[in-house]
Design a protein around this motif. Structure first.
Motif, PDB file in Angstrom:
ATOM      1  N   PRO A 149       0.828  -1.209   0.000  1.00 18.02           N
ATOM      2  CA  PRO A 149       0.000   0.000   0.000  1.00 18.02           C
ATOM      3  C   PRO A 149       0.866   1.264   0.000  1.00 18.02           C
ATOM      4  CG  PRO A 149      -0.845  -1.581   1.583  1.00 18.02           C
ATOM      5  CD  PRO A 149       0.474  -2.120   1.112  1.00 18.02           C
ATOM      6  N   ILE A 150       0.522   2.190  -0.883  1.00 17.25           N
ATOM      7  CA  ILE A 150       1.251   3.454  -1.004  1.00 17.25           C
ATOM      8  C   ILE A 150       0.642   4.422   0.004  1.00 17.25           C
ATOM      9  CG2 ILE A 150       1.843   5.350  -2.557  1.00 17.25           C
ATOM     10  CD1 ILE A 150       1.275   3.180  -4.850  1.00 17.25           C
ATOM     11  N   THR A 151       1.377   4.715   1.055  1.00 24.19           N
ATOM     12  CA  THR A 151       0.835   5.521   2.150  1.00 24.19           C
ATOM     13  C   THR A 151       1.534   6.860   2.314  1.00 24.19           C
ATOM     14  OG1 THR A 151       2.287   4.336   3.689  1.00 24.19           O
ATOM     15  CG2 THR A 151       0.033   3.499   3.438  1.00 24.19           C
ATOM     16  N   ASP A 152       2.760   6.990   1.808  1.00 24.61           N
ATOM     17  CA  ASP A 152       3.509   8.235   1.961  1.00 24.61           C
ATOM     18  C   ASP A 152       3.153   9.220   0.861  1.00 24.61           C
ATOM     19  OD1 ASP A 152       6.060   7.753   4.024  1.00 24.61           O
ATOM     20  OD2 ASP A 152       5.304   5.929   3.076  1.00 24.61           O
ATOM     21  N   ARG A 153       3.108  10.486   1.210  1.00 23.48           N
ATOM     22  CA  ARG A 153       2.932  11.525   0.198  1.00 23.48           C
ATOM     23  C   ARG A 153       4.283  11.832  -0.449  1.00 23.48           C
ATOM     24  NH1 ARG A 153      -2.476  13.866  -0.375  1.00 23.48           N
ATOM     25  NH2 ARG A 153      -3.656  12.879   1.305  1.00 23.48           N
ATOM     26  N   GLY A 154       4.235  12.519  -1.581  1.00 26.98           N
ATOM     27  CA  GLY A 154       5.458  12.922  -2.248  1.00 26.98           C
ATOM     28  C   GLY A 154       5.863  11.946  -3.334  1.00 26.98           C
ATOM     29  N   PHE A 155       7.112  12.060  -3.784  1.00 31.49           N
ATOM     30  CA  PHE A 155       7.652  11.195  -4.816  1.00 31.49           C
ATOM     31  C   PHE A 155       8.193   9.928  -4.174  1.00 31.49           C
ATOM     32  CE2 PHE A 155      11.648  10.086  -7.208  1.00 31.49           C
ATOM     33  CZ  PHE A 155      11.004   9.404  -8.237  1.00 31.49           C
ATOM     34  N   THR A 156       7.726   8.764  -4.628  1.00 30.31           N
ATOM     35  CA  THR A 156       8.088   7.488  -4.032  1.00 30.31           C
ATOM     36  C   THR A 156       8.511   6.504  -5.118  1.00 30.31           C
ATOM     37  OG1 THR A 156       5.836   6.576  -4.143  1.00 30.31           O
ATOM     38  CG2 THR A 156       6.393   7.906  -2.198  1.00 30.31           C
ATOM     39  N   PHE A 157       8.934   5.338  -4.692  1.00 34.35           N
ATOM     40  CA  PHE A 157       9.389   4.300  -5.629  1.00 34.35           C
ATOM     41  C   PHE A 157       8.816   2.962  -5.195  1.00 34.35           C
ATOM     42  CE2 PHE A 157      12.197   1.006  -7.225  1.00 34.35           C
ATOM     43  CZ  PHE A 157      12.414   1.406  -8.539  1.00 34.35           C
ATOM     44  N   MET A 158       8.411   2.134  -6.185  1.00 31.07           N
ATOM     45  CA  MET A 158       7.978   0.766  -5.905  1.00 31.07           C
ATOM     46  C   MET A 158       8.845  -0.209  -6.682  1.00 31.07           C
ATOM     47  SD  MET A 158       4.274  -1.152  -6.413  1.00 31.07           S
ATOM     48  CE  MET A 158       3.529  -0.361  -4.984  1.00 31.07           C
ATOM     49  N   ASP A 159       9.301  -1.259  -6.014  1.00 32.48           N
ATOM     50  CA  ASP A 159      10.104  -2.299  -6.639  1.00 32.48           C
ATOM     51  C   ASP A 159       9.206  -3.184  -7.494  1.00 32.48           C
ATOM     52  OD1 ASP A 159      12.146  -4.142  -7.229  1.00 32.48           O
ATOM     53  OD2 ASP A 159      11.659  -5.351  -5.453  1.00 32.48           O
ATOM     54  N   THR A 160       9.395  -3.123  -8.813  1.00 34.57           N
ATOM     55  CA  THR A 160       8.652  -3.981  -9.736  1.00 34.57           C
ATOM     56  C   THR A 160       9.585  -4.433 -10.847  1.00 34.57           C
ATOM     57  OG1 THR A 160       7.973  -2.354 -11.416  1.00 34.57           O
ATOM     58  CG2 THR A 160       6.647  -2.437  -9.388  1.00 34.57           C
ATOM     59  N   PRO A 161       9.201  -5.471 -11.593  1.00 32.46           N
ATOM     60  CA  PRO A 161       9.937  -5.783 -12.824  1.00 32.46           C
ATOM     61  C   PRO A 161       9.742  -4.678 -13.856  1.00 32.46           C
ATOM     62  CG  PRO A 161       8.573  -7.640 -12.115  1.00 32.46           C
ATOM     63  CD  PRO A 161       8.151  -6.453 -11.313  1.00 32.46           C
ATOM     64  N   GLY A 162      10.508  -4.749 -14.934  1.00 30.39           N
ATOM     65  CA  GLY A 162      10.347  -3.797 -16.017  1.00 30.39           C
ATOM     66  C   GLY A 162       9.260  -4.197 -16.995  1.00 30.39           C
ATOM     67  N   TYR A 163       8.767  -5.427 -16.918  1.00 33.07           N
ATOM     68  CA  TYR A 163       7.708  -5.897 -17.806  1.00 33.07           C
ATOM     69  C   TYR A 163       6.433  -5.123 -17.488  1.00 33.07           C
ATOM     70  CZ  TYR A 163       4.512  -9.222 -20.089  1.00 33.07           C
ATOM     71  OH  TYR A 163       3.562  -9.803 -20.869  1.00 33.07           O
ATOM     72  N   ASP A 164       5.941  -4.376 -18.465  1.00 37.69           N
ATOM     73  CA  ASP A 164       4.927  -3.355 -18.218  1.00 37.69           C
ATOM     74  C   ASP A 164       3.680  -3.847 -17.472  1.00 37.69           C
ATOM     75  OD1 ASP A 164       6.657  -1.705 -19.662  1.00 37.69           O
ATOM     76  OD2 ASP A 164       5.645  -2.164 -21.551  1.00 37.69           O
TER      77      ASP A 164
END
Length: 531
Positions: free
Chosen positions: A412-427
């Motif tokens: 869950p994305i809970t922080d405001r601002g610019f963040t990053f999520m670890d995902t593969p590059g496969y769209d």
């Protein structure tokens, strides 16, 4: 429009803005000219100066690889004379802060759906979410009954979608892969764009449907690791619960009497939800309620020059108002991670990103590859040569804002601002994680021409170059190629992207939505053993 784009002073290469032929005299904006030695396709690199074999080659003011042969001024620089070199990149743990003042004037707003848990949706869907692949066909049969005129009397319902996948059984439930799948499915079940939910299982799978339909504040111990009271190593993301105003039904095929009986019962269950879902109304919402997913696919030599930095402008503007944007695709920031870690608000945030990159290097090596297996053949045809070059363009989607948080996949994305999520590059897998985390709008940049959607979240596609946009205009929402054409500035295109985000968040359909694209692009990341 000049023949060449030089992106930073001191770069060894420029980018061709048109197809260049041998003996052409190509001119850069500052008047620098080179005589072209080889055919250089539009979007590809041309050498500005002599580069000796083994020497680093710079673009964007950063090293994108090393020369594998002597390179003369005017030569085409690509896979035949430019190679990957991991080199030594210092990844600072913060220290670079960019102040993003709130722009003067009225704050932007959009018309969204405010849910019981306080989050805001941009769509009003009924979703049929499968707990296991065995119920996928049945879910699609149910959804098919609501195509065409079936929803004419429910104009406030954006659609009935079947969210199916290829897993849910045959995996170790408490493994990393099992927990990741559960977190993804629960993220979709609780998504603010889903107002009605039918959870459909077979009845004997390892991921029970009840694990996906627990209410907020009433998450029972269902015998699944990560469901119930969290243990010391469990992610809080596993306990994301469905808002209290979501209409929820749950059934299994085995208990209902088979496929035909389940289709009949499922159709009736969805029909019973429609009046209540249809009654939901859009209300005026502040721009800070946006959770913007940033993604790119089918990138080319213009991605890091036009669409990606223009999207970065829009991302920064949303962040300046107190909203949220989320960059992803960890293998496609490799080589540019130092530009992100420098912007971390605290060392721990930077360290989390570096830890994920270390994980990826081990994961790819175990499969017999390296992170430089990327760029794809399409990327290379568009002018990108190494992952270092591609990543430098990809991180431009994140603008200049401070990095406030790093999430694991589908958290869950809970922080405001610019963040990053670890995902593969496969769209599709990458955006599935962003949507599971709560992204309520996605902007997807493409240079080769990706046909992408991601129900239940609208996806806005931005072309990086005008020829592709003209060729595929029915599949693109915006054209950022005007930046290279010289008919618009980067700021102007960034403002155009922001305006489109607000319009789509308010209900305007993206081209992917008009075509009904997005359900098949629901692809959770599969990790671990299947037994």
């Amino acid at each position: 429009m000049n023949d060449l784009l030089v992106l930073r002073e001191g770069d060894d290469v420029a980018v061709a803005t048109r197809d260049l032929a041998p003996d052409d005299r190509a001119v850069a904006p500052d008047g620098t000219a080179v005589v072209v030695l080889d055919a250089v396709p539009r979007g590809h690199k041309i050498a500005l100066r002599q580069v000796a074999v083994g020497a680093p080659v710079r673009k964007y003011g950063q090293v994108i690889g090393v020369a594998t042969a002597d390179v003369a001024p005017g030569a085409h620089v690509h896979s035949h004379n430019l190679g990957f070199d991991q080199g030594e990149r210092r990844a600072p743990l913060g220290g670079v802060h960019t102040e993003l003042p709130v722009p003067a004037g009225p704050r932007p707003t959009f018309r969204g759906y405010r849910r019981a848990d306080g989050r805001v949706g941009t769509r009003n869907y009924v979703a049929i979410l499968t707990s296991v692949n065995c119920s996928a066909s049945t879910a699609k049969m149910i959804a098919e009954q609501f195509r065409g005129s079936a929803l004419d009397e429910f104009g406030g319902v954006d659609g009935v979608i079947a969210l199916t996948h290829t897993s849910g059984c045959g995996l170790v439930p408490d493994s990393e892969g099992g927990q990741l799948l559960l977190r993804t499915l629960r993220g979709y079940a609780a998504h603010p764009n889903v107002a009605g939910l039918l959870v459909l299982g077979l009845g004997c799978e390892m991921v029970p449907g009840a694990a996906l339909s627990a209410r907020s504040g009433a998450v029972a111990d269902l015998g699944m690791p990560g469901v119930g009271a969290p243990g010391p190593t469990e992610s809080a993301g596993l306990l994301a619960a469905i808002p209290g105003d979501t209409v929820v039904r749950s059934m299994t095929i085995q208990e209902t009497g088979g496929v035909r009986a389940s289709v009949r019962a499922g159709v009736e269950a969805v029909r019973s939800m429609l009046p209540e879902v249809n009654a939901r109304q859009r209300v005026e919402c502040d721009v800070s309620e946006l959770v913007l997913g940033l993604n790119c696919g089918g990138s080319d030599g213009y991605s890091g020059i036009t669409a990606n930095p223009a999207l970065g402008w829009a991302s920064d503007r949303i962040v300046s108002y107190g909203g949220t944007s989320v960059l992803a695709e960890t293998p496609e920031v490799y080589g540019a991670e130092h530009l992100l870690t420098a912007r971390a608000t605290e060392p721990g945030v930077a360290k989390r990103l570096l830890d994920r990159i270390d994980w990826w290097q081990e994961y790819v090596a175990a499969g017999g590859g390296t992170l430089d297996n990327n760029p794809s053949p399409g990327n290379k045809a568009g002018g990108l040569t190494t992952i270092l070059e591609k990543s430098l363009g990809a991180v431009a989607k994140g603008g200049q804002a401070d990095l406030t948080a790093v999430y694991e996949y589908a958290e869950p994305i809970t922080d405001r601002g610019f963040t990053f999520m670890d995902t593969p590059g496969y769209d599709p897998v990458s955006v599935t994680g962003l949507v599971a985390g709560g992204a309520n709008v996605v902007v997807f940049t493409t240079g080769r021409g990706s046909v992408f959607g991601c129900q239940p979240t609208p996806s806005i596609k931005v072309a990086t170059n005008t020829p592709m946009y003209d060729r595929m205009s029915e599949d693109m929402d915006l054209n950022a190629g005007t930046i290279v054409d010289g008919t618009a500035t980067l700021d102007e295109v960034g403002a155009e992207i922001l305006a489109k985000i607000l319009a789509v968040a308010s209900g305007e359909q993206s081209v992917s939505e008009e075509l009904g694209i997005g359900a098949e692009e629901f692809i959770p990341w599969h990790l671990g053993a299947v037994t």
